[in-house]
Scaffold this active site. Sequence first.
Site, mmCIF file in Angstrom:
data_model
loop_
_atom_site.group_PDB
_atom_site.id
_atom_site.type_symbol
_atom_site.label_atom_id
_atom_site.label_comp_id
_atom_site.label_asym_id
_atom_site.label_seq_id
_atom_site.Cartn_x
_atom_site.Cartn_y
_atom_site.Cartn_z
ATOM 1 N N ALA A 117 42.593 20.392 52.096
ATOM 2 C CA ALA A 117 43.796 19.567 52.311
ATOM 3 C C ALA A 117 43.772 19.019 53.735
ATOM 4 C CB ALA A 117 45.059 20.398 52.064
ATOM 5 N N ILE A 147 41.782 24.442 63.387
ATOM 6 C CA ILE A 147 42.955 24.660 64.233
ATOM 7 C C ILE A 147 42.567 24.706 65.711
ATOM 8 C CG2 ILE A 147 44.994 26.118 64.641
ATOM 9 C CD1 ILE A 147 44.734 24.556 61.821
ATOM 10 N N THR A 148 43.081 23.707 66.431
ATOM 11 C CA THR A 148 42.785 23.579 67.862
ATOM 12 C C THR A 148 43.423 24.741 68.629
ATOM 13 O OG1 THR A 148 42.655 21.190 67.677
ATOM 14 C CG2 THR A 148 43.038 22.073 69.886
ATOM 15 N N GLU A 192 45.007 14.379 63.881
ATOM 16 C CA GLU A 192 46.428 13.982 63.675
ATOM 17 C C GLU A 192 46.498 12.784 62.719
ATOM 18 O OE1 GLU A 192 49.389 14.380 66.560
ATOM 19 O OE2 GLU A 192 48.340 15.935 67.667
ATOM 20 N N LEU A 199 48.337 22.874 60.019
ATOM 21 C CA LEU A 199 48.666 22.087 58.836
ATOM 22 C C LEU A 199 47.445 21.997 57.912
ATOM 23 C CD1 LEU A 199 50.738 20.144 57.389
ATOM 24 C CD2 LEU A 199 49.710 18.278 58.703
ATOM 25 N N GLY A 202 19.767 3.257 80.169
ATOM 26 C CA GLY A 202 19.147 4.527 79.752
ATOM 27 C C GLY A 202 19.836 5.723 80.386
ATOM 28 N N ARG A 241 23.950 0.054 91.060
ATOM 29 C CA ARG A 241 22.676 -0.141 90.361
ATOM 30 C C ARG A 241 22.148 -1.557 90.591
ATOM 31 N NH1 ARG A 241 18.121 2.077 88.401
ATOM 32 N NH2 ARG A 241 17.330 0.966 86.581
ATOM 33 N N SER A 260 43.572 14.784 54.803
ATOM 34 C CA SER A 260 44.438 13.595 54.745
ATOM 35 C C SER A 260 45.593 13.836 53.777
ATOM 36 C CB SER A 260 43.625 12.382 54.299
ATOM 37 O OG SER A 260 42.584 12.139 55.224
HETATM 38 C C1 LIG Z 1 38.177 18.941 66.323
HETATM 39 C C2 LIG Z 1 39.319 18.934 65.333
HETATM 40 C C3 LIG Z 1 40.525 19.476 65.703
HETATM 41 C C4 LIG Z 1 41.590 19.497 64.774
HETATM 42 N N1 LIG Z 1 42.759 20.127 65.118
HETATM 43 C C5 LIG Z 1 43.698 20.327 64.146
HETATM 44 C C6 LIG Z 1 44.847 21.153 64.402
HETATM 45 O O1 LIG Z 1 45.042 21.673 65.515
HETATM 46 N N2 LIG Z 1 45.716 21.376 63.390
HETATM 47 C C7 LIG Z 1 45.562 20.838 62.156
HETATM 48 O O2 LIG Z 1 46.391 21.071 61.282
HETATM 49 N N3 LIG Z 1 44.486 20.029 61.876
HETATM 50 C C8 LIG Z 1 43.553 19.767 62.847
HETATM 51 N N4 LIG Z 1 42.445 18.985 62.567
HETATM 52 C C9 LIG Z 1 42.278 18.444 61.220
HETATM 53 C C10 LIG Z 1 42.341 16.929 61.173
HETATM 54 O O3 LIG Z 1 43.658 16.486 61.326
HETATM 55 C C11 LIG Z 1 41.700 16.504 59.837
HETATM 56 O O4 LIG Z 1 40.303 16.688 59.974
HETATM 57 C C12 LIG Z 1 42.008 15.075 59.472
HETATM 58 O O5 LIG Z 1 43.369 14.936 59.143
HETATM 59 C C13 LIG Z 1 41.146 14.568 58.299
HETATM 60 O O6 LIG Z 1 41.123 15.472 57.258
HETATM 61 P P1 LIG Z 1 39.701 15.865 56.585
HETATM 62 O O7 LIG Z 1 38.814 16.294 57.719
HETATM 63 O O8 LIG Z 1 39.958 16.834 55.508
HETATM 64 O O9 LIG Z 1 39.118 14.518 56.023
HETATM 65 P P2 LIG Z 1 39.405 13.906 54.565
HETATM 66 O O10 LIG Z 1 40.862 13.879 54.298
HETATM 67 O O11 LIG Z 1 38.519 14.579 53.591
HETATM 68 O O12 LIG Z 1 38.899 12.426 54.789
HETATM 69 C C14 LIG Z 1 37.529 12.008 54.666
HETATM 70 C C15 LIG Z 1 37.491 10.498 54.829
HETATM 71 O O13 LIG Z 1 38.247 9.868 53.775
HETATM 72 C C16 LIG Z 1 39.208 9.014 54.332
HETATM 73 N N5 LIG Z 1 40.397 8.985 53.451
HETATM 74 C C17 LIG Z 1 41.066 10.049 52.941
HETATM 75 N N6 LIG Z 1 42.103 9.635 52.185
HETATM 76 C C18 LIG Z 1 42.103 8.273 52.239
HETATM 77 C C19 LIG Z 1 42.921 7.250 51.685
HETATM 78 N N7 LIG Z 1 43.999 7.550 50.933
HETATM 79 N N8 LIG Z 1 42.594 5.968 51.937
HETATM 80 C C20 LIG Z 1 41.537 5.653 52.728
HETATM 81 N N9 LIG Z 1 40.728 6.569 53.288
HETATM 82 C C21 LIG Z 1 41.007 7.865 53.055
HETATM 83 C C22 LIG Z 1 39.514 9.589 55.691
HETATM 84 O O14 LIG Z 1 40.068 8.599 56.552
HETATM 85 C C23 LIG Z 1 38.130 10.013 56.136
HETATM 86 O O15 LIG Z 1 37.432 8.922 56.654
HETATM 87 C C24 LIG Z 1 41.414 18.911 63.503
HETATM 88 C C25 LIG Z 1 40.171 18.351 63.172
HETATM 89 C C26 LIG Z 1 39.128 18.363 64.048
HETATM 90 C C27 LIG Z 1 37.797 17.787 63.637
#
Ligand SMILES: Cc1cc2nc3c(=O)[nH]c(=O)nc-3n(C[C@H](O)[C@H](O)[C@H](O)COP(=O)(O)OP(=O)(O)OC[C@H]3O[C@@H](n4cnc5c(N)ncnc54)[C@H](O)[C@@H]3O)c2cc1C
Length: 368
Positions: free
Chosen positions: A119, A146-147, A353, A114, A330, A257, A121
């Site tokens: 893209a 992508i996991t 997610e 996704l 520690g 401990r 959040s």
């Molecule tokens: C290890 C790992 C595995 C993953 N696996 C998958 C997978 O298998 N498939 C897949 O599709 N995705 C996967 N993801 C993606 C994951 O779902 C996204 O990283 C997550 O949804 C956040 O998106 P972003 O990293 O772009 O952060 P951003 O959307 O850029 O967010 C940055 C910060 O802004 C905050 N924020 C954003 N919008 C708002 C709002 N409207 N109000 C308040 N706060 C907000 C967020 O909470 C966050 O703190 C994975 C991510 C990681 C790190």
Amino acid sequence: MLRDAVRSLAEAKIAPYAAAVDEEARFPQEALDALTANDLHAVHVPEEYGGAGADALATVIVIEEVARACASSSLIPAVNKLGSLPVILSGSEELKKKYMTPLAKGDGMFSYCLSEPDAGSDAAGMKTKAVRDGDFWVLNGVKRWITNAGVSEYYTVMAVTDPSRRSKGISAFVVEKSDEGVSFGAPEKKLGIKGSPTREVYLDNVRIPADRMIGAEGTGFATAMKTLDHTRITIAAQALGIAQGALDYAKGYVKERKQFGKPIADFQGIQFMLADMAMKIEAARQLTYAAAAKSERGDSDLTFQGAAAKCFASDVAMEVTTDAVQLLGGYGYTRDYPVERMMRDAKITQIYEGTNQVQRIVMARNLP
Ligand SMILES: Cc1cc2nc3c(=O)[nH]c(=O)nc-3n(C[C@H](O)[C@H](O)[C@H](O)COP(=O)(O)OP(=O)(O)OC[C@H]3O[C@@H](n4cnc5c(N)ncnc54)[C@H](O)[C@@H]3O)c2cc1C
């Protein structure tokens, strides 16, 4: 019985490798082998496709017990459900037969695509495109984070089929690793869940038969969101397992401990911390299991409950693992003990997610 069986398996065949998997940032092959041999790698697949037919609660218990030993390994059953649930929820019977059967057999894992570089959040802001060409769709774009990318054979990919309709112009497809034009980025170097490969997926003119579309054109985003309603509960389970693993370890440590001439477990300050940790875990467990029951029944308040379980349990996992490090002093801060790994692993459950900010948006929009 299921919990006991998974716990014994995890302690014997998964826990012994957890530290090395983290240290070497390598895929937990031992865990995949053990889970597959015991039909626990994708327990949610219905029996009609050769699966174990586990309900949502049983799936949660499997993930929880694997995560208690090794969070990275728990992403095997969890992401197999995440990747394949769109097909189970919205796919044609042919698609289900074609892909659920090898998944159940252990012949190929599933990933869920996704997110994109720009893209996260705002997943509906995706740019990956699918263009119709006769009996085929041609996909182009980049999926990020992508996991199990590269390890999985099958990928549920969300792509824009009608840019004028935003979320209603997104469709879902099954893409295979062997499809021409599919490739993967370098593994991300992460804080935790280091044994779980996270890579970009590149789609370069990937031409797939039209019957690989999951459900009708334009329903892909709705399917993706419906999937998350069910699978956020598996992330709650993962968080719960990590927290329980940390509490169990700390519980043993404080009895051994000694400081000031007695086990540190004798100090009320320590006892109160342990009581709070156990109380929070139990609250998270109840919320998670209740959400799993709602997932199984398809209750109308599932969206709220799934988000609440994921958000609450992941916050608990972060608090409990941090406290576990504190209880070991520690020693807790070193890699000689497992709690620092658990603390690093717990952090991701607040992010993927949907971040916990996004969960709160989802809850606010679906207040009971
Ligand atoms: C290890 C790992 C595995 C993953 N696996 C998958 C997978 O298998 N498939 C897949 O599709 N995705 C996967 N993801 C993606 C994951 O779902 C996204 O990283 C997550 O949804 C956040 O998106 P972003 O990293 O772009 O952060 P951003 O959307 O850029 O967010 C940055 C910060 O802004 C905050 N924020 C954003 N919008 C708002 C709002 N409207 N109000 C308040 N706060 C907000 C967020 O909470 C966050 O703190 C994975 C991510 C990681 C790190």
